[in-house]
Design a protein around this motif. Sequence first.
Motif, PDB file in Angstrom:
ATOM      1  N   LYS A   3       0.672  -1.119   0.203  1.00 25.05           N
ATOM      2  CA  LYS A   3       0.429   0.159   0.035  1.00 25.05           C
ATOM      3  C   LYS A   3       1.057   1.508  -0.196  1.00 25.05           C
ATOM      4  O   LYS A   3       1.480   1.279   1.248  1.00 25.05           O
ATOM      5  N   LEU A   4       0.425   2.429  -1.193  1.00 23.24           N
ATOM      6  CA  LEU A   4       0.937   3.692  -0.876  1.00 23.24           C
ATOM      7  C   LEU A   4       0.857   4.599   0.736  1.00 23.24           C
ATOM      8  O   LEU A   4      -0.014   4.185   0.958  1.00 23.24           O
ATOM      9  N   THR A   5       1.776   4.902   0.671  1.00 23.39           N
ATOM     10  CA  THR A   5       1.660   6.458   1.964  1.00 23.39           C
ATOM     11  C   THR A   5       0.704   7.610   1.680  1.00 23.39           C
ATOM     12  O   THR A   5       1.078   7.315  -0.210  1.00 23.39           O
ATOM     13  N   GLU A   6       0.063   7.765   2.623  1.00 27.54           N
ATOM     14  CA  GLU A   6      -0.577   9.190   1.870  1.00 27.54           C
ATOM     15  C   GLU A   6       0.205  10.271   1.059  1.00 27.54           C
ATOM     16  O   GLU A   6      -0.468  10.807  -0.052  1.00 27.54           O
ATOM     17  N   GLU A   7       1.338  10.407   1.510  1.00 29.88           N
ATOM     18  CA  GLU A   7       2.594  11.758   0.643  1.00 29.88           C
ATOM     19  C   GLU A   7       2.707  10.528  -0.957  1.00 29.88           C
ATOM     20  O   GLU A   7       2.601  12.031  -1.789  1.00 29.88           O
ATOM     21  N   MET A   8       3.143   9.221  -0.959  1.00 28.15           N
ATOM     22  CA  MET A   8       3.057   8.656  -2.424  1.00 28.15           C
ATOM     23  C   MET A   8       2.142   8.661  -2.929  1.00 28.15           C
ATOM     24  O   MET A   8       1.502   8.931  -4.161  1.00 28.15           O
ATOM     25  N   LYS A   9       1.009   8.634  -2.732  1.00 24.31           N
ATOM     26  CA  LYS A   9      -0.592   9.280  -3.305  1.00 24.31           C
ATOM     27  C   LYS A   9      -0.828  10.336  -3.682  1.00 24.31           C
ATOM     28  O   LYS A   9      -1.445  10.950  -5.017  1.00 24.31           O
ATOM     29  N   ALA A  10      -0.335  11.226  -2.904  1.00 17.31           N
ATOM     30  CA  ALA A  10      -0.213  12.453  -3.315  1.00 17.31           C
ATOM     31  C   ALA A  10       0.469  13.126  -4.695  1.00 17.31           C
ATOM     32  O   ALA A  10       0.044  13.917  -5.821  1.00 17.31           O
ATOM     33  N   ALA A  11       2.135  12.405  -4.220  1.00 18.34           N
ATOM     34  CA  ALA A  11       2.711  12.513  -5.163  1.00 18.34           C
ATOM     35  C   ALA A  11       1.968  12.002  -6.771  1.00 18.34           C
ATOM     36  O   ALA A  11       2.265  12.659  -8.138  1.00 18.34           O
ATOM     37  N   TYR A  68       7.587   5.150 -13.106  1.00 17.68           N
ATOM     38  CA  TYR A  68       8.109   6.440 -12.728  1.00 17.68           C
ATOM     39  C   TYR A  68       7.396   7.173 -11.739  1.00 17.68           C
ATOM     40  O   TYR A  68       6.466   7.885 -13.215  1.00 17.68           O
ATOM     41  N   VAL A  69       7.692   8.079 -10.958  1.00 11.77           N
ATOM     42  CA  VAL A  69       6.849   9.073 -10.538  1.00 11.77           C
ATOM     43  C   VAL A  69       7.533   9.963  -9.884  1.00 11.77           C
ATOM     44  O   VAL A  69       8.641  10.072  -9.188  1.00 11.77           O
ATOM     45  N   TRP A  70       8.128  11.241 -11.063  1.00 11.47           N
ATOM     46  CA  TRP A  70       8.362  12.443 -10.893  1.00 11.47           C
ATOM     47  C   TRP A  70       7.764  13.584 -11.561  1.00 11.47           C
ATOM     48  O   TRP A  70       7.237  13.455 -12.549  1.00 11.47           O
ATOM     49  N   GLY A  71       7.735  14.409 -10.916  1.00 10.68           N
ATOM     50  CA  GLY A  71       7.014  15.295 -11.340  1.00 10.68           C
ATOM     51  C   GLY A  71       7.418  16.605 -10.736  1.00 10.68           C
ATOM     52  O   GLY A  71       7.984  16.764  -9.393  1.00 10.68           O
ATOM     53  N   PRO A  72       7.502  18.138 -11.201  1.00 11.16           N
ATOM     54  CA  PRO A  72       8.047  19.679 -10.315  1.00 11.16           C
ATOM     55  C   PRO A  72       7.188  19.948  -8.935  1.00 11.16           C
ATOM     56  O   PRO A  72       7.564  20.513  -8.085  1.00 11.16           O
ATOM     57  N   ASP A  73       5.995  19.477  -8.950  1.00 10.07           N
ATOM     58  CA  ASP A  73       5.064  18.846  -7.573  1.00 10.07           C
ATOM     59  C   ASP A  73       5.562  18.582  -6.356  1.00 10.07           C
ATOM     60  O   ASP A  73       4.397  18.314  -5.648  1.00 10.07           O
ATOM     61  N   THR A  74       5.911  17.301  -7.276  1.00  7.99           N
ATOM     62  CA  THR A  74       6.143  16.040  -6.432  1.00  7.99           C
ATOM     63  C   THR A  74       7.536  16.179  -5.581  1.00  7.99           C
ATOM     64  O   THR A  74       8.356  17.154  -5.843  1.00  7.99           O
ATOM     65  N   LYS A  75       7.080  15.559  -3.517  1.00  7.61           N
ATOM     66  CA  LYS A  75       8.429  15.597  -2.773  1.00  7.61           C
ATOM     67  C   LYS A  75       9.005  14.266  -3.327  1.00  7.61           C
ATOM     68  O   LYS A  75       8.898  13.412  -3.190  1.00  7.61           O
ATOM     69  N   GLY A  76      10.430  14.909  -3.853  1.00  8.06           N
ATOM     70  CA  GLY A  76      10.492  13.275  -4.226  1.00  8.06           C
ATOM     71  C   GLY A  76      10.422  12.597  -5.107  1.00  8.06           C
ATOM     72  O   GLY A  76       9.676  13.167  -6.652  1.00  8.06           O
TER      73      GLY A  76
END
Length: 138
Positions: A3-11, A68-76
């Motif tokens: 399960k992804l964390t809330e921070e990961m889901k937001a990213a 791959y999960v990354w974008g200018p609005d993600t944290k890490g």
Amino acid sequence: MVKLTEEMKAAFSSVRVFPVATASKDGIPNVVPIGFCMLVGDDTIWIADNFMKKSLANLRENPKVAIYVWGPDTKGCFQIKGDVSIVTEGEDFQKMREIVLAKMSQAPAKSLIVVEITEVFSCTPGPGAGDRIPMMGQ
């Protein structure tokens, strides 16, 4: 499943296009940009197959995927790995088609790629880059 964390889901929700990697049974890699990649639960991702050729062939031979999960609005950034099933009928398939066609009426929405998340890895530069992120269910 993991399960992804809330921070990961937001990213995940802030990313518009996802690099999605597959490999043939012989290990030949393929990476494509996917716009219809939806988190439908803490441990499940739906990918709409609109124009897949090599990726779909790879998934039939080797039902594994990396996203791959990354974008200018993600944290890490992080990489999700998972086991895949290909769905071409039923309630979930129809729901995916409705979502895709509402956004892009000319899309073929040929199949639903269901990803059950198995592992998550850090991609953030530094000493922890490439490390597996311990998650619930691991």
